[in-house]
Design a protein around this motif. Structure first.
Motif, PDB file in Angstrom:
ATOM      1  N   ARG A  67       0.838  -1.194   0.000  1.00 25.30           N
ATOM      2  CA  ARG A  67       0.000   0.000   0.000  1.00 25.30           C
ATOM      3  C   ARG A  67       0.881   1.255   0.000  1.00 25.30           C
ATOM      4  NH1 ARG A  67      -1.705   3.789   3.418  1.00 25.30           N
ATOM      5  NH2 ARG A  67      -3.767   4.675   3.074  1.00 25.30           N
ATOM      6  N   CYS A 113       0.977   4.998  -2.073  1.00 24.30           N
ATOM      7  CA  CYS A 113       1.087   6.321  -1.456  1.00 24.30           C
ATOM      8  C   CYS A 113       2.309   7.074  -1.976  1.00 24.30           C
ATOM      9  CB  CYS A 113       1.169   6.187   0.073  1.00 24.30           C
ATOM     10  SG  CYS A 113      -0.309   5.494   0.833  1.00 24.30           S
ATOM     11  N   ASP A 142     -12.583   4.243  -1.749  1.00 21.59           N
ATOM     12  CA  ASP A 142     -12.161   3.785  -0.426  1.00 21.59           C
ATOM     13  C   ASP A 142     -10.712   4.173  -0.146  1.00 21.59           C
ATOM     14  OD1 ASP A 142     -11.345   1.972  -2.366  1.00 21.59           O
ATOM     15  OD2 ASP A 142     -11.806   0.201  -1.183  1.00 21.59           O
ATOM     16  N   ASP A 143      -9.784   3.304  -0.341  1.00 22.09           N
ATOM     17  CA  ASP A 143      -8.383   3.556  -0.030  1.00 22.09           C
ATOM     18  C   ASP A 143      -7.667   4.071  -1.280  1.00 22.09           C
ATOM     19  OD1 ASP A 143      -5.506   3.099   0.264  1.00 22.09           O
ATOM     20  OD2 ASP A 143      -6.045   2.058   2.121  1.00 22.09           O
TER      21      ASP A 143
END
Length: 164
Positions: A68, A72, A127-128
Motif C-alpha cells: 500500500r 502512497c 475507499d483507499d
C-alpha cells in the motif's frame, strides 16, 4: 490524497520506451528525476526500502505490487512532479509535456496519457486511495506491455547508479 495520482508516477517511468536510443536516454533522465523525488517522498512519508523493491519489480507482469505504501509513494511523486490537477487526477497537459520533455515523441506521449486515462476510468472507487492507485498502476503496466513498450529494468538501474 487526490484521486488517480499513482498513474502519473508510472507514466514517468514509461516515457519514450518505443524508440530504442531515445528511450534509453529518456528512461535515464526520467528515472534519475523519479528516484530523486522518490527519496523526498520516502522521507516525507517515513517509508522503508520495500517501496524501492516494489518499483524495481514493477514492470514484471507477475509482480503483484502488494505494498500500500508504494501506492502512497506514487501519489506523492506525482504531486511533486506537478502531474495532477486540482482534483487529484492526471493533468493531461502536464503529463504530455513531461513525457515529451523527457524524450517521448508526440504520439508516444499521447498514447501514454491515453492509457493512464483509460485506467483511471476503470478504477473509480473511493475507499483507499493508495490501493486504488496500485490498481491503476497495474492496469497501466499491462497497457504498456501490450504495446511492448516496457523498459529494461536492468538498464534503468545501471544508468541510475551511474548518475548517483
Amino acid at each position: 490524497m487526490g484521486r488517480n495520482n499513482v498513474f502519473f508516477a508510472l507514466v514517468l517511468i514509461a516515457v519514450g520506451v518505443r524508440e530504442i536510443a531515445p528511450s534509453k536516454d529518456a528512461m535515464k533522465y526520467i528515472t534519475s528525476g523519479f528516484v530523486k523525488v522518490l527519496e523526498e517522498c520516502k522521507h516525507d512519508l517515513n517509508m522503508n526500502d520495500q517501496i524501492l523493491a516494489d518499483l524495481y519489480h514493477y514492470w514484471k507482469l507477475d509482480y503483484a505490487l502488494l505494498s500500500r505504501d508504494t501506492g502512497c509513494a506514487i501519489i506523492c511523486m506525482s504531486k511533486k512532479l506537478d502531474l495532477l490537477d486540482t482534483n487529484g487526477r492526471m493533468h493531461h497537459g502536464n503529463a504530455q509535456e513531461f513525457a515529451m520533455k523527457h524524450g517521448a515523441g508526440d504520439d508516444v506521449a499521447s498514447k501514454i496519457v491515453s492509457i493512464i486515462h483509460e485506467c483511471e476510468k476503470k478504477f473509480e472507487r473511493d475507499d483507499d486511495e493508495c490501493l486504488r492507485v496500485l490498481d491503476v498502476a497495474k492496469c497501466f503496466r499491462s497497457g504498456i506491455h501490450e504495446l511492448d513498450w516496457q523498459p529494461n529494468v536492468e538498464v534503468i538501474v545501471s544508468e541510475v547508479l551511474t548518475e548517483i
